[in-house]
Scaffold this active site. Structure first.
Site, PDB file in Angstrom:
ATOM      1  N   HIS A  66       0.686  -1.056   0.373  1.00 35.68           N
ATOM      2  CA  HIS A  66      -0.252  -0.153   0.025  1.00 35.68           C
ATOM      3  C   HIS A  66       1.377   1.156  -0.581  1.00 35.68           C
ATOM      4  O   HIS A  66       0.894   2.262  -0.784  1.00 35.68           O
ATOM      5  CB  HIS A  66      -0.800   0.267   1.473  1.00 35.68           C
ATOM      6  CG  HIS A  66      -1.606   0.985   1.357  1.00 35.68           C
ATOM      7  ND1 HIS A  66      -3.192   1.189   1.556  1.00 35.68           N
ATOM      8  CD2 HIS A  66      -0.944   2.170   1.620  1.00 35.68           C
ATOM      9  CE1 HIS A  66      -2.815   2.594   1.721  1.00 35.68           C
ATOM     10  NE2 HIS A  66      -2.810   3.636   1.946  1.00 35.68           N
ATOM     11  N   GLU A  67       1.582   1.437   0.794  1.00 31.32           N
ATOM     12  CA  GLU A  67       2.674   2.956   0.861  1.00 31.32           C
ATOM     13  C   GLU A  67       3.892   2.842  -0.671  1.00 31.32           C
ATOM     14  O   GLU A  67       3.941   3.475  -0.715  1.00 31.32           O
ATOM     15  CB  GLU A  67       3.769   2.354   2.356  1.00 31.32           C
ATOM     16  CG  GLU A  67       3.089   2.708   3.291  1.00 31.32           C
ATOM     17  CD  GLU A  67       2.091   3.496   3.968  1.00 31.32           C
ATOM     18  OE1 GLU A  67       2.062   5.138   3.109  1.00 31.32           O
ATOM     19  OE2 GLU A  67       1.232   3.890   3.909  1.00 31.32           O
ATOM     20  N   HIS A  70       1.611   4.075  -2.838  1.00 30.81           N
ATOM     21  CA  HIS A  70       1.730   6.203  -2.789  1.00 30.81           C
ATOM     22  C   HIS A  70       2.714   6.259  -3.447  1.00 30.81           C
ATOM     23  O   HIS A  70       3.791   6.951  -3.744  1.00 30.81           O
ATOM     24  CB  HIS A  70       1.924   6.500  -1.121  1.00 30.81           C
ATOM     25  CG  HIS A  70       0.662   5.916  -0.642  1.00 30.81           C
ATOM     26  ND1 HIS A  70      -0.199   6.643  -0.857  1.00 30.81           N
ATOM     27  CD2 HIS A  70      -0.081   5.655   0.383  1.00 30.81           C
ATOM     28  CE1 HIS A  70      -1.641   6.417  -0.789  1.00 30.81           C
ATOM     29  NE2 HIS A  70      -1.052   5.934   0.139  1.00 30.81           N
TER      30      HIS A  70
HETATM   31 ZN   LIG Z   1      -2.581   5.233   2.658  1.00 30.56          ZN
END
Ligand SMILES: [Zn+2]
Length: 376
Positions: A66-67, A70
């Site tokens: 998830h990170e 980004h």
């Molecule tokens: Zn996030």
């Protein structure tokens, strides 16, 4: 948030753990073991704990992915990414600059929840392919693990879309308003207010639930709301500063007149005539009309009082070439970072001709205030 344990690099981004992560990792493993015991009483202790640990590790791997999503959007849009750190409340990607345009902000925010959602759906789909029939609780270890990972990742995607800083939804909302209105400052304000309203509602709703007998769940919700409220205030303040100073260079805001003191005067005279009278905390030391160094109360305090009449400023000053300086082209935000890192309140500004001026934290604050008053 700095990582204390480094795990390695993925796509050039450093992945690390903060000590606080161990607390949540333990909590999650124990709570999983409890759930498996309740729903799969036939499992042996070894199997139950083994599956709990593997599930917890995969859950944190999903947070890293998830990170990373980004981080990849940030890199793709030209923003440097330093690291990803897992800590007690999840993960955080350290992106070194704020997004410079609305689209970057929007996509950088929304990619995370999309990633978690996709991971969740894929896990649930594999569990079904392996013979799980919802909403039954799967009795086989692999589908049981995948079902849990599926639900928690989808839950994570939904939670992260709450439109309050510093959650992804706050970023998405800010990016969207910025995109539509073309006004970054207004977008920040609107997104921050909505985030605060939602955080307040979570606190009130959580407390109501608690007093109605929902116990821990109600308190937990109130706690998350409180956390969101304080985190959103902080990131909002940070963003106001960054916005207020966007495009400003040190040369635009530095003061060109600075207090000077002669290198040959002694500390006694200096203290009596300047230090204790003016309340200033920073002087430029001049020798033969040239700036040679700087002196602050700190340098004076290192000399015993009875030696003051026999010690000159030149003896205690910090020479200019041994002092951290900035040049007039440095962005003001960068000068602020230097001062914060080195715990200084002001910096000499030096160009190719020598000392050009001074920049101080207090002065930068005044600039922000003035610009805010005039809605610049
Ligand atoms: Zn996030």
């Amino acid at each position: 948030m700095r990582a204390q344990i480094k795990l390695g690099r993925i796509f050039g981004v450093e992945i690390g753990l903060h000590y606080s992560w161990f607390i949540i990792a333990l909590l999650i493993t124990f709570s999983l073991a409890g759930q498996f015991q309740e729903n799969n009483p036939g499992w042996s202790d070894g199997l139950r704990w083994g599956i709990s640990i593997v599930t917890a590790v995969l859950f944190f791997a999903a947070i890293v992915v998830h990170e990373l999503s980004h981080a990849m959007v940030a890199k793709f849009r030209g923003l440097p990414v330093r690291s990803i750190t897992l800590f007690a409340l999840g993960g955080v990607a350290q992106i070194e600059k704020e997004a410079a345009d609305a689209k970057t902000e929007f996509w950088m925010g929304i990619i995370g929840p999309i990633t978690s959602f996709v991971i969740g759906v894929v896990c649930l789909a594999i569990a079904v392919a392996l013979g799980w029939t919802p909403p039954e609780f799967p009795q086989q270890p692999l589908p049981a693990m995948l079902m849990w990972l599926g639900y928690i990742n989808i839950g994570l995607a939904i939670f992260n879309m709450i439109p309050g800083f510093p959650l992804d939804g706050g970023r998405v909302l800010r990016g969207a308003v910025w995109w539509i209105t073309g006004n970054a400052v207004r977008a920040t304000t609107i997104a921050a207010r909505i985030g605060q309203v939602i955080a307040f509602l979570m606190i009130i709703f959580g407390l109501l639930q608690f007093f109605r007998g929902a116990g821990f769940n109600g308190l937990w919700m109130a706690f998350i709301g409180w956390f969101l409220l304080s985190a959103s205030r902080e990131s909002y303040a940070q963003m106001v500063i960054t916005e207020g100073l966007r495009g400003l260079r040190v040369g635009d805001v530095m003061s060109r007149d600075f207090p000077v003191v002669d290198a040959n005067s002694n500390l006694q005279t200096f203290a009596e005539e300047h230090l204790t009278r003016t309340g200033r905390r920073f002087w430029v030391v001049m020798l033969n009309g040239q700036p040679e160094g700087i002196v602050t109360p700190h340098e004076i305090s290192t000399v015993p009082r009875n030696r003051w009449p026999y010690t000159t400023i030149a003896d205690v000053m910090r020479p200019l070439d041994a002092t951290r300086t900035v040049n007039p082209n440095t962005p003001v935000t960068e000068a602020l970072e230097v001062m914060a890192r080195q715990d200084l309140n002001q910096l000499p500004v030096v160009n190719e001709k020598g000392l050009a001026g001074l920049i101080s934290r207090a002065h930068i604050l005044q600039v922000i205030q003035t610009r805010a008053e005039l809605h610049l």
